[in-house]
Design an enzyme around this catalytic site. Structure first.
Site, PDB file in Angstrom:
ATOM      1  N   PHE A  62      -6.941   1.630   5.816  1.00  0.00           N
ATOM      2  CA  PHE A  62      -6.249   0.417   5.377  1.00  0.00           C
ATOM      3  C   PHE A  62      -6.508  -0.811   6.238  1.00  0.00           C
ATOM      4  O   PHE A  62      -6.023  -1.889   5.935  1.00  0.00           O
ATOM      5  CB  PHE A  62      -4.742   0.649   5.203  1.00  0.00           C
ATOM      6  CG  PHE A  62      -4.068   1.377   6.347  1.00  0.00           C
ATOM      7  CD1 PHE A  62      -3.838   0.743   7.545  1.00  0.00           C
ATOM      8  CD2 PHE A  62      -3.655   2.692   6.180  1.00  0.00           C
ATOM      9  CE1 PHE A  62      -3.214   1.401   8.579  1.00  0.00           C
ATOM     10  CE2 PHE A  62      -3.015   3.370   7.211  1.00  0.00           C
ATOM     11  CZ  PHE A  62      -2.793   2.719   8.425  1.00  0.00           C
ATOM     12  N   GLU A  65       0.867  -1.195   0.000  1.00  0.00           N
ATOM     13  CA  GLU A  65       0.000   0.000   0.000  1.00  0.00           C
ATOM     14  C   GLU A  65       0.888   1.224   0.000  1.00  0.00           C
ATOM     15  O   GLU A  65       2.036   1.156   0.434  1.00  0.00           O
ATOM     16  CB  GLU A  65      -0.855   0.031   1.283  1.00  0.00           C
ATOM     17  CG  GLU A  65      -1.826  -1.118   1.397  1.00  0.00           C
ATOM     18  CD  GLU A  65      -2.256  -1.355   2.854  1.00  0.00           C
ATOM     19  OE1 GLU A  65      -1.888  -0.567   3.731  1.00  0.00           O
ATOM     20  OE2 GLU A  65      -2.945  -2.358   3.080  1.00  0.00           O
ATOM     21  N   ARG A  92      -2.840   8.703  16.946  1.00  0.00           N
ATOM     22  CA  ARG A  92      -1.910   7.620  17.170  1.00  0.00           C
ATOM     23  C   ARG A  92      -1.601   7.424  18.655  1.00  0.00           C
ATOM     24  O   ARG A  92      -1.361   6.317  19.118  1.00  0.00           O
ATOM     25  CB  ARG A  92      -0.633   7.964  16.420  1.00  0.00           C
ATOM     26  CG  ARG A  92       0.401   6.930  16.521  1.00  0.00           C
ATOM     27  CD  ARG A  92       1.677   7.454  15.925  1.00  0.00           C
ATOM     28  NE  ARG A  92       2.719   6.590  16.374  1.00  0.00           N
ATOM     29  CZ  ARG A  92       3.493   5.894  15.577  1.00  0.00           C
ATOM     30  NH1 ARG A  92       3.377   6.006  14.296  1.00  0.00           N
ATOM     31  NH2 ARG A  92       4.399   5.098  16.063  1.00  0.00           N
ATOM     32  N   LYS A 116       8.114  -0.933   6.346  1.00  0.00           N
ATOM     33  CA  LYS A 116       8.032   0.345   5.623  1.00  0.00           C
ATOM     34  C   LYS A 116       9.238   0.499   4.703  1.00  0.00           C
ATOM     35  O   LYS A 116      10.359   0.178   5.084  1.00  0.00           O
ATOM     36  CB  LYS A 116       7.941   1.521   6.598  1.00  0.00           C
ATOM     37  CG  LYS A 116       8.997   1.532   7.686  1.00  0.00           C
ATOM     38  CD  LYS A 116       8.734   2.631   8.703  1.00  0.00           C
ATOM     39  CE  LYS A 116       9.675   2.476   9.884  1.00  0.00           C
ATOM     40  NZ  LYS A 116       9.423   3.359  10.987  1.00  0.00           N
ATOM     41  N   LYS A 170       2.517   4.454   1.460  1.00  0.00           N
ATOM     42  CA  LYS A 170       2.755   4.933   2.824  1.00  0.00           C
ATOM     43  C   LYS A 170       2.447   6.422   2.829  1.00  0.00           C
ATOM     44  O   LYS A 170       3.175   7.218   2.246  1.00  0.00           O
ATOM     45  CB  LYS A 170       4.198   4.680   3.270  1.00  0.00           C
ATOM     46  CG  LYS A 170       4.451   5.097   4.707  1.00  0.00           C
ATOM     47  CD  LYS A 170       5.835   4.680   5.164  1.00  0.00           C
ATOM     48  CE  LYS A 170       6.047   4.822   6.656  1.00  0.00           C
ATOM     49  NZ  LYS A 170       5.623   6.065   7.253  1.00  0.00           N
ATOM     50  N   ARG A 213       5.658  -3.598  17.055  1.00  0.00           N
ATOM     51  CA  ARG A 213       6.446  -3.169  15.913  1.00  0.00           C
ATOM     52  C   ARG A 213       7.118  -4.427  15.372  1.00  0.00           C
ATOM     53  O   ARG A 213       8.283  -4.688  15.640  1.00  0.00           O
ATOM     54  CB  ARG A 213       7.493  -2.156  16.375  1.00  0.00           C
ATOM     55  CG  ARG A 213       8.186  -1.428  15.262  1.00  0.00           C
ATOM     56  CD  ARG A 213       9.217  -0.460  15.817  1.00  0.00           C
ATOM     57  NE  ARG A 213       8.644   0.727  16.436  1.00  0.00           N
ATOM     58  CZ  ARG A 213       8.105   1.733  15.759  1.00  0.00           C
ATOM     59  NH1 ARG A 213       8.059   1.697  14.453  1.00  0.00           N
ATOM     60  NH2 ARG A 213       7.609   2.766  16.376  1.00  0.00           N
ATOM     61  N   GLU A 252      -4.751   6.466   7.806  1.00  0.00           N
ATOM     62  CA  GLU A 252      -3.863   7.634   7.881  1.00  0.00           C
ATOM     63  C   GLU A 252      -4.572   8.781   7.165  1.00  0.00           C
ATOM     64  O   GLU A 252      -5.058   8.618   6.043  1.00  0.00           O
ATOM     65  CB  GLU A 252      -2.543   7.303   7.165  1.00  0.00           C
ATOM     66  CG  GLU A 252      -1.506   8.394   7.194  1.00  0.00           C
ATOM     67  CD  GLU A 252      -0.466   8.250   8.307  1.00  0.00           C
ATOM     68  OE1 GLU A 252      -0.591   7.350   9.175  1.00  0.00           O
ATOM     69  OE2 GLU A 252       0.467   9.055   8.311  1.00  0.00           O
ATOM     70  N   ARG A 291      -1.828   9.165  11.783  1.00  0.00           N
ATOM     71  CA  ARG A 291      -2.566   7.931  11.970  1.00  0.00           C
ATOM     72  C   ARG A 291      -3.874   8.228  12.686  1.00  0.00           C
ATOM     73  O   ARG A 291      -3.922   9.087  13.568  1.00  0.00           O
ATOM     74  CB  ARG A 291      -1.693   7.010  12.839  1.00  0.00           C
ATOM     75  CG  ARG A 291      -2.203   5.592  12.988  1.00  0.00           C
ATOM     76  CD  ARG A 291      -1.811   4.778  11.794  1.00  0.00           C
ATOM     77  NE  ARG A 291      -2.147   3.386  11.944  1.00  0.00           N
ATOM     78  CZ  ARG A 291      -1.306   2.453  12.374  1.00  0.00           C
ATOM     79  NH1 ARG A 291      -0.076   2.781  12.730  1.00  0.00           N
ATOM     80  NH2 ARG A 291      -1.671   1.192  12.438  1.00  0.00           N
TER      81      ARG A 291
HETATM   82  P1  AMP Z   1       6.784   5.353  10.874  1.00  0.00           P
HETATM   83  O1  AMP Z   1       5.949   6.412  11.544  1.00  0.00           O
HETATM   84  O2  AMP Z   1       7.861   5.905  10.005  1.00  0.00           O
HETATM   85  O3  AMP Z   1       7.237   4.296  11.859  1.00  0.00           O
HETATM   86  O4  AMP Z   1       5.846   4.561   9.842  1.00  0.00           O
HETATM   87  C1  AMP Z   1       4.692   3.878  10.236  1.00  0.00           C
HETATM   88  C2  AMP Z   1       3.494   4.788  10.073  1.00  0.00           C
HETATM   89  O5  AMP Z   1       3.174   4.979   8.716  1.00  0.00           O
HETATM   90  C3  AMP Z   1       2.225   4.228  10.629  1.00  0.00           C
HETATM   91  O6  AMP Z   1       2.154   4.367  12.010  1.00  0.00           O
HETATM   92  C4  AMP Z   1       1.159   5.050   9.918  1.00  0.00           C
HETATM   93  O7  AMP Z   1       0.934   6.242  10.642  1.00  0.00           O
HETATM   94  C5  AMP Z   1       1.823   5.421   8.624  1.00  0.00           C
HETATM   95  N1  AMP Z   1       1.199   4.824   7.433  1.00  0.00           N
HETATM   96  C6  AMP Z   1       1.014   5.481   6.264  1.00  0.00           C
HETATM   97  N2  AMP Z   1       0.457   4.696   5.347  1.00  0.00           N
HETATM   98  C7  AMP Z   1       0.247   3.479   5.938  1.00  0.00           C
HETATM   99  C8  AMP Z   1      -0.305   2.251   5.478  1.00  0.00           C
HETATM  100  N3  AMP Z   1      -0.743   2.071   4.233  1.00  0.00           N
HETATM  101  N4  AMP Z   1      -0.344   1.222   6.376  1.00  0.00           N
HETATM  102  C9  AMP Z   1       0.109   1.375   7.630  1.00  0.00           C
HETATM  103  N5  AMP Z   1       0.644   2.514   8.111  1.00  0.00           N
HETATM  104  C10 AMP Z   1       0.712   3.567   7.280  1.00  0.00           C
END
Ligand code: AMP
Length: 550
Positions: free
Chosen positions: A334, A244, A266, A411, A246, A405, A295, A251
């Site tokens: 999502f 998907e 979040r 990601k 990102k 996590r 998101e 969130r």
């Molecule tokens: P990070 O904040 O860099 O750890 O990346 C994870 C975050 O990406 C998640 O907590 C979401 O807020 C965001 N996110 C954006 N798009 C998605 C997606 N398609 N699925 C899950 N998380 C997503």
């Protein structure tokens, strides 16, 4: 249970180093507690007051506590702060100050665990103009009845930092031991309920109650989190995977029952009031009772806007209507955790996705399922071309694991060199920045402890330094010369050029060229980088350096 008994238990735990001994001490206390005491004890011993799903805040800053302590102990606020600077711990300082007082005053009533909890609830419920004064009086009343040892733990509970080394894992094991239930069941129930106090109560009635837990609308569930990784590794390990976009926004978790809906951030704060437009959009997307994960991004001229504009909306308390007009918010859904009374977190992603597609017809985040690296790479390129941050890769067979996590969500984004770290200290700035903090000490986490990792002094604009100062100025725990120590809560995203092994910091690593990227006020201490993941990054960095050289 008297609050004194609870305090003695904390004292014992504080003097105990071994995790197993700690589990033993806690597990022995649990069976004797009443229905009412059990959840309170369990939360308090972890340094929490309210259920994790609850948006309730005590609303007491360190300053209010210092003032109340001063009033009760008959000393000035400055004296209290001096004492804290000397002891390095607000709890110990309060204990020492109260022990001087206790020689001269009589206590009015003995504190009881549930009574303390109820008092904290009424403190949290004080709102409006006079609330600070009311809160101050209530804290004074509590401290006025506290023996010195109780004062130590009361102060730390009110600051939500108990410092006795009891993490959620130990409490989970203690509950399992006390009520002879499997700790996996305890964890499972915690994931759905998001309140260890309630989980303990269920454990007391046996494994069936734990097995049977259901998610409750309007009790937000912790968000599932992602790790870093690569397309190749994911396909190699799992074959077909879901990809998907990102989205670089904020969130959300959307809860809807009938016509009643709430939106949580979040950090599980209720942000419904700030985002009526998003609520309306999501209410229009389904007729069912649901909990959706997604998101929300901000769009202008068809392009996603920087993540800060979304956060600004999440924080907004006033002039919401004006803000709505300026930028368009678009939710991207999502995942689905709950549907018409049924808890879905244990279903595999592919089944959850089918359910999601069958009940939500708008704002669905598109998903590409493939085992072909070229197809996934194309999705990644499309994501970047459309102005998104990268892609998320998800294991089709994986359940939704709240708060984890894990390796089931990966990601992929161009820049992998940033870390989310909590600010634990600072140095005052110099020259024209002498009135704000200028360089910051940031830490990662390791088994419930914060480990200093780096100093960050570059990357800030003057406005950002002023903003950071405003946020941190009430969290100062200790000052010595130019150095200040903070009650840790503010999270920075920090960029760096390289991880280096270093003896200068306790964790064994330091950052080369650390620079401030942004405040992550959507993140909390549990979300910051772990020492474990930093070690992994270090290994990966070493591997890619090798690959580059050969
Ligand atoms: P990070 O904040 O860099 O750890 O990346 C994870 C975050 O990406 C998640 O907590 C979401 O807020 C965001 N996110 C954006 N798009 C998605 C997606 N398609 N699925 C899950 N998380 C997503």
């Amino acid at each position: 249970m008297l609050f004194m008994e609870f305090s003695r238990c904390c004292e014992k735990l504080e003097a105990t180093a071994g995790r197993l001994d700690m589990i033993d001490i806690i597990s022995k206390e649990l069976p004797g507690l009443t229905e009412e005491e059990l959840p309170v004890f369990v939360r308090f011993v972890m340094g929490r007051i309210f259920a994790d799903w609850s948006s309730r805040k005590l609303g007491i800053g360190p300053n209010l506590l210092y003032e109340a302590t001063g009033a009760v102990a008959g000393v000035t606020r400055e004296k209290v702060i001096e004492k804290i600077n000397k002891t390095g711990d607000a709890g110990q300082a309060v204990e020492e100050l109260l022990s001087v007082k206790s020689q001269t005053t009589f206590f009015h009533e003995e504190l009881d665990l549930v009574h303390v909890y109820n008092s904290l609830i009424s403190i949290a419920e004080q709102e409006g103009k006079k609330s600070q004064r009311e809160k101050l009086l209530a804290v004074r009343r509590l401290l006025g009845n506290a023996h010195p040892l109780e004062g130590r733990y009361l102060a730390r509970i009110m600051l939500e930092e108990l410092r006795i080394g009891v993490g959620e894992g130990s409490v989970r094991e203690a509950i399992a031991k006390a009520f002879a239930v499997d700790s996996v069941l305890v964890e499972h129930a915690m994931q759905a309920l998001n309140d260890m106090g309630e989980v303990a109560r269920l454990a007391k009635s046996g494994p069936a109650a734990l097995q049977d837990v259901r998610i409750t609308p309007f009790h937000p569930v912790r968000m599932m989190l992602a790790q870093q990784g690569s397309i190749a590794e994911m396909i190699e390990e799992h074959g077909e995977i879901a990809a998907e976009f990102k989205y670089d926004g904020s969130r959300f978790q959307f809860h809807k029952k009938g016509n009643w809906a709430r939106l949580y951030s979040r950090r599980l704060e209720d942000v419904t009031g700030a985002l009526p437009d998003v609520i309306q959009q999501l209410l229009g997307a389904t007729d069912h009772d649901v909990i959706l994960d997604g998101e929300v991004i901000a769009i202008r001229d068809g392009k996603p806007m920087p993540f800060q504009s979304v956060l600004r909306r999440f924080r907004r308390r006033h002039d919401i209507a004006d803000a709505q007009e300026a930028i368009e918010m678009v939710p991207n859904v999502f995942d689905i955790l709950y549907l018409d009374g049924e808890t879905l977190i244990d279903l595999p992603l592919e089944d959850r996705r089918k359910r999601l597609e069958s009940v939500v017809n708008l704002y669905l985040a598109p998903q590409v399922v493939s085992s072909d690296p070229a197809v996934i790479k194309k999705t990644y390129d499309d994501a970047l071309a459309a102005g998104h941050e990268g892609i998320m890769l998800k294991v089709q067979t994986s359940s939704y694991s709240p708060g984890q996590r894990g390796k089931n969500w990966i990601k992929i984004k161009p820049e992998v060199d940033t870390l989310d770290l909590v600010v634990i200290g600072a140095e005052w700035g110099e020259g024209k920045r002498a009135h704000v903090f200028g360089s910051f000490l940031v830490a990662c986490q390791d088994a419930g402890k914060l480990i200093p990792l780096s100093r960050v002094a570059t990357g800030f604009s003057d406005e950002q330094l002023a903003e950071v100062y405003e946020i941190l100025k009430d969290s100062v725990l200790k000052t010595s010369g130019k150095e200040v120590t903070f009650e840790p809560s503010l999270v920075f995203e920090v960029g760096y050029a390289e991880l280096q092994a270093s003896q200068n910091y306790e964790g064994g690593f330091a950052l080369r060229f650390p620079r401030f990227i942004r405040i992550r006020d959507d993140k909390d201490i549990p979300d910051i980088e772990t020492l474990e993941s930093i070690k992994e990054r270090y290994k990966r960095q070493a591997n890619s350096a090798q690959a580059y050289q050969t």
